[in-house]
Design an enzyme around this catalytic site. Structure first.
Site, PDB file in Angstrom:
ATOM      1  N   LYS A 124      26.912 -11.348   4.223  1.00  0.00           N
ATOM      2  CA  LYS A 124      26.607 -12.238   5.344  1.00  0.00           C
ATOM      3  C   LYS A 124      27.141 -13.317   5.374  1.00  0.00           C
ATOM      4  CE  LYS A 124      22.231 -13.388   7.820  1.00  0.00           C
ATOM      5  NZ  LYS A 124      20.685 -13.286   7.601  1.00  0.00           N
ATOM      6  N   SER A 156      18.611 -11.901  12.124  1.00  0.00           N
ATOM      7  CA  SER A 156      19.797 -12.427  12.185  1.00  0.00           C
ATOM      8  C   SER A 156      20.707 -11.592  11.596  1.00  0.00           C
ATOM      9  CB  SER A 156      19.571 -13.955  11.600  1.00  0.00           C
ATOM     10  OG  SER A 156      19.541 -13.858  10.309  1.00  0.00           O
ATOM     11  N   SER A 204      15.188 -11.169   8.727  1.00  0.00           N
ATOM     12  CA  SER A 204      16.375 -10.866   9.092  1.00  0.00           C
ATOM     13  C   SER A 204      17.100  -9.893   8.225  1.00  0.00           C
ATOM     14  CB  SER A 204      17.209 -12.308   8.888  1.00  0.00           C
ATOM     15  OG  SER A 204      16.890 -13.333  10.018  1.00  0.00           O
TER      16      SER A 204
END
Lengths: 487, 99, 493
Positions: free
Chosen positions: A76, A151, A175
């Protein structure tokens, strides 16, 4: 050789270890897959082909061995990677190349895991759909017109699209778990302090938790074991042995849950979830009962205040954490015409560099911490946090784990929740309490609703991460895994 | 009644160093009002005697020893700087406190 | 209107906030060095540059130093406290918040006893807390290098994150006209206490100790007045002047029926007065909250007890003891303390020098040199052992005062110990009586008039002939010996 991108990380690792396939072949297969499909999925913000192949070659030369040596991974974009762009999906960090690796990235490298690239996300991890990425949304491989969650939508979509067998996510309010749920993949939020935050670009320091993402529970556990453990560079890192999550996942695979008590949170069983989600959850519970588990209803009366408390604590911390983005030491600088003052240039930089959701949260946080409002907002939210923790503690006196749907609804179409920010916040209704408490939780696919994946969440007491893996693996063995339609 | 006014949002934006546009102010004021009305629900909880939780891990006394570690080189330190001059970060003029 | 007259109508209340930069090897939250004078931005890392993702870890030595300062100031040490973030934007602060302490300081409720004119005044200490320093900003393009009128600024973060201890007094009323002097004496005492702990070099002129002074005035029997906070007070003398000038300035406003604004003022060393800074009413709300990246500090009571037991002798007690031992006046002792020379003189005496001898060198020649080089006495280039050895050579008559000074020059230049320098440079006092007698006779022969005067009993004239001998022996003779010999040769001894 069958399509390498369809194999689990465990299988890939075993083939590489036996030298039946080279790490370079495995990395190449995934890089080729990214090249073939990522224009439609947009899971990646940056692909590091050269770096990944070099790391794979080192494994092939026998320089590194280990349980996941040679298995490639997507990271990420909120986690720093030395010399490789790290933007947190924000314009304010466009082109920034960190001079250092995050601790978890160091551990991936030490484990011989080639990093394929950096995945898309909501800007600074604030969002539940990746629609707040400054570089455009990620599309859900199950339906390219729908959100992949957020996210960490990029990491989850990369797994679902077979672009990577493993991925790193970060979970502040859900997330990791919510994107896992809506993409039919597995995502675990370890105990807070169980994985190092050093090098994770902070959103909400007291909640942020990096964690593993994969397509199977066992793969998730294998990755968990690589990244977890004490880090002296993170003061909130726990200096205790990591629970044996890999063994727990293997134990759960056998499908025996006799003696395990599952707590269903009464406050979550109202009308919060879509009917299809509620139905899949109920079917899964029945499947777990068949494996020997016992279901007990428990009350957590303060969970209903978790969402409001979270949306005070997280923005407050974020308003302070994001103050460092000022156009002085790194990142964007806007409006510096040689005439304007620093104050003006800072304000123009932050105005141009941050997207609307980030700005909203900074403003809310600034408000909640203001001297006149502190006690009513931030201070009160911290007290509610104590009460939520007590709810968990008393629940875990009666049950081994708590279970719920991961998110109230399946992947929704783009644009359907952006106009009303609060509707977006509801996506994290079931995941947020765990973050406030600090315990571990995992989302595992449990079924489909109208052809879209539904996630099942298992929450465990702090430092009992192994417990949730056992139940997750058992559920997986009962309901199987879910494959999206071909892209 | 609105929880937050447009003027308050403008003030908070200034405090946060965000040069928000008029259009953004209009939009944010409404959105933030909805959000704040929702989060204000924490006030419904009776919590006078409840200690606040600032950290979810019960750790104390985490220290490092006073032993130097390697710093970045000057080049590495300045590598991301939008503007640098002679080993320092260059910034526009700073408003004098007396201005 | 005289200062004394003002004090008949107003009572000042003062308060002091002192920042002390700790002398730890590394910064508060990272392992970067704290060396003074390094190239800009070479003692920085992801943590102290506030790069995205970096996290702080507290320096144990800084916490220990803060607790020791607290104990030395008679404070209670918190059983549990947290760091807090003080949020405001400024380019010398990389995170745009300062990691500090807010409502939970590490040390609270202590005091310092200060003696002025033989009277002891107790200054209450409200709190001692730990925080971090900022970077340094260079303003360019302006006329004077100051922020005002500059076109741009350049930032060096080497100092950012160096541990800083803030010591805040309780408001001190009832000092009357002595307020400025007592403020100065308090800062001097604080400096001596901290120096005795060895946790900071506490040099105001280098900024490792900085002072903010709060002053207010009220009429007798009335409530305390509105206070101003004077910043930038960077010497002991300035502390006294800043308080005095604020008392005079505020009294003039109050006399005219005006109001004092709560504000920050800047002290001007050159003019000796203050000018207004930021008004407190419009000051930023710092939005303090507990630092989530750092866990609470909960000092083990046993550890605190150990630190307390190991505290050094209080500087005031030590000064009294040494004054007795050295046989000097309070004033002389004060100047030794002000020069930061107590320990080094002690060590020199321990190495064999007499108190007077040790004091003479450190407070004279070496203090002058340290001043010129702007360094501590400890860094001046001579050790206590060397100074003791030098004094021994003088006492033995091998060096006279002038020669000893030359030898000392050689010592600080790194030429070796005094004996080595003396030998290498051939500086030993001429004790060869034959050579000296020849020189004396030569001087008598060359100056018959003066010689005659001396023979006639005008002993005072001998100085001229001694001078002549010293000249021919290039100063290497002992003046006293020369004089004795001269008088003997002239038959007047």
């Amino acid at each position: 050789m069958s399509d390498l991108t369809r194999l689990s990380a465990a299988d890939l690792a075993s083939l590489i270890a036996k030298r039946e396939v080279s790490a370079v072949e495995v990395a190449t297969a995934h890089l080729d897959r990214i090249a073939a499909v990522d224009d439609r999925v947009h899971a990646f913000l940056h692909v590091d082909r050269a770096g990944a192949l070099e790391a794979a070659a080192a494994v092939d030369r026998g320089e590194i061995t280990g349980p996941l040596a040679g298995v490639p991974i997507a990271v990420k974009d909120v986690v720093t990677t030395k010399g490789v762009p790290t933007t947190a999906a924000s314009k304010i960090l466009e082109g920034w190349k960190p001079p250092y690796d995050a601790t978890i990235v160091e551990r991936l490298k030490k484990a011989g895991m080639p990093i394929l690239g950096k995945t898309n996300m909501d800007e600074f991890a604030m969002g539940s759909s990746t629609e707040y990425s400054a570089y455009g949304p990620t599309n859900n491989p199950w339906d390219l017109g729908r959100i992949p969650g957020g996210s960490g939508g990029g990491s989850a979509a990369a797994l679902a699209a077979y672009e990577a067998p493993l991925a790193i996510g970060t979970d502040t309010g859900g997330s990791i778990r919510q994107p896992g749920a809506v993409t039919g993949t597995v995502g675990a939020k370890p105990t807070y302090g169980g994985t190092s935050r050093y090098g994770l670009i902070a959103f909400s320091s007291s909640l942020d938790t990096p964690g593993p993402c994969a397509r199977t529970v066992e793969d998730t556990a294998l990755l968990h074991a690589v990244i977890a453990g004490h880090d002296p560079r993170d003061s909130t890192s726990i200096d205790k042995p990591v629970p044996d999550v890999v063994r727990a996942a293997q134990l759960g695979k056998s499908g025996d849950l006799s003696g395990v008590k599952l707590g269903v949170v009464k406050e979550f069983s109202g009308d919060g979830s879509e009917p299809g989600v509620a139905a899949a959850f109920k079917d899964s519970l029945e499947a777990l009962v068949k494996l020997g588990a016992e279901v007990v209803e428990v009350s957590c009366p303060h969970f209903e205040y978790a969402l409001p408390a979270y949306y005070l604590i997280a923005p407050s911390e974020c308003s302070s954490n994001l103050a460092r983005f000022d156009g002085v030491r790194y990142g964007l600088r806007a409006g510096d015409d040689g005439n304007r003052s620093l104050e003006e240039v800072m304000s123009l930089t932050r105005e141009a560099g941050f997207g609307p959701e980030v700005k909203r949260r900074i403003i809310i946080g600034t408000y909640a911490l203001s001297s006149g409002y502190y006690d009513a907002y931030y201070g009160q939210a911290q007290k509610v946090r104590t009460l939520i923790t007590r709810d968990f503690q008393s629940a875990f006196e009666k049950v081994d784990v708590l279970v719920s749907p991961t998110t109230p609804f399946v992947a929704f179409p783009f644009g359907s929740r952006t106009s009303d920010p609060y509707q977006m916040y509801l996506a994290d209704l079931f995941t947020i309490p765990t973050n406030l408490y600090g315990g571990p939780a995992i989302s595992v696919p449990c079924g489909l609703s109208e052809g879209l994946p539904v996630g099942f969440q298992i929450m465990a007491p702090t430092l009992a991460d192994d417990r949730m893996y056992r139940v997750a693996a058992a559920l997986e063995s009962a309901v199987g895994t879910f494959t999206p339609p071909a892209l | 009644m609105a929880a937050i006014s447009r003027e308050e949002v403008a003030h908070l934006a200034r405090l946060s160093r965000l040069a928000v546009t008029e259009e953004e102010l209009d939009r944010f004021a409404g959105q933030l009002d909805v959000i704040l009305q929702s989060v204000a629900r924490v006030g419904e909880v009776a919590a006078e005697d409840i200690p606040p939780t600032s950290h979810s891990v019960p750790l104390t006394n985490v220290y490092r020893e006073d032993v130097p570690t390697t710093s970045l080189t000057q080049d590495a330190a300045l590598s991301g700087a939008p503007d640098a001059y002679e080993g320092r970060f260059r910034v526009p003029r700073i408003l004098d406190e007396e201005d | 209107m005289s200062y004394e007259e003002i004090l008949t109508r107003y009572e000042p209340v003062i308060g002091l906030e002192t920042h002390v930069e700790l002398g730890t090897a590394t910064k508060m939250f990272c392992g970067c060095k704290t060396d003074f004078g390094a190239e800009p931005n070479t003692q920085v890392c992801p943590v102290c540059l506030a790069l995205p993702g970096a996290l702080p870890v507290m320096n144990r030595a800084a916490i220990e130093a803060t607790i020791r300062i607290g104990l030395a100031l008679n404070c209670d040490i918190a059983e549990w406290c947290r760091m807090a973030r003080k949020n405001y934007f400024y380019p010398d602060m990389p995170k745009n918040f300062q990691t500090s302490q807010y409502d939970e300081p590490l040390c609270v409720d202590g005091y310092v006893d200060v003696e002025v004119d033989g009277v002891t005044h107790r200054i209450g200490i409200e709190r001692v807390h730990i925080e971090e320093d900022t970077g340094k900003t260079l303003h360019v393009g302006g006329a004077t290098g100051r922020i005002h009128g500059a076109t741009e600024s350049l930032v060096d973060y080497n100092r950012a994150g160096i541990p800083l201890v803030e010591i805040v007094t309780k408001p001190v009323p009832g000092l009357g006209g002595l307020a400025p002097e007592i403020a100065k004496a308090y800062v001097a005492e604080l400096r001596d206490i901290i120096r005795s702990l060895g946790v900071s070099d506490v040099r105001m002129e280098q900024g490792s100790m900085r002072c903010d002074v709060n002053t207010s005035l009220n009429r007798p029997g009335e409530e305390w007045g509105t206070r101003t906070e004077t910043k930038n007070v960077n010497s002991l003398r300035s502390v006294e002047r800043a308080v005095r000038s604020e008392i005079i300035r505020q009294s003039a406003i109050l006399d005219d029926g005006g109001k004092i604004h709560q504000e920050t003022r800047h002290f001007h060393e050159d003019r000796g007065d203050t000018s207004p800074g930021r008004s407190k009413e419009t000051a930023t709300d710092y939005r303090y909250f507990p630092e989530p990246d750092l866990v609470p500090i909960a000092p083990d009571p046993a550890w605190v007890a150990t630190l307390k037991a190991a505290l050094p002798e209080k500087p005031s007690a030590k000064r009294a003891r040494l004054r007795e031992e050295w046989g000097i006046t309070e004033l002389d002792m004060q100047s030794v303390a002000n020069a930061g020379a107590v320990e080094i003189i002690e060590e020199t005496i321990a190495a064999g020098a007499s108190p007077a001898g040790a004091r003479k060198w450190w407070m004279g020649e070496l203090a002058r040199r340290a001043n010129e080089l702007n360094v501590e006495l400890t860094a001046v280039g001579a050790t206590p052992a060397q100074v003791a050895a030098l004094q021994k050579l003088v006492d033995e008559g091998k060096l006279n005062d002038k020669l000893a000074r030359t030898v000392l020059e050689g010592v600080v230049a790194g030429e070796g110990d005094p004996a080595e320098v003396m030998a290498a440079r051939g500086l030993e006092v001429v004790n060869d009586t034959g050579a000296l007698t020849a020189a004396v006779d030569e001087a008598i022969a060359a100056n018959p008039d003066i010689a005659a005067k001396i023979r006639d009993g005008k002993i005072a004239a001998a100085g001229a002939l001694v001078g002549a001998v010293m000249k021919t022996t290039r100063g290497q003779a002992d003046a006293k010996t020369v004089r004795e010999l001269l008088l003997e040769r002239l038959g007047v001894s």
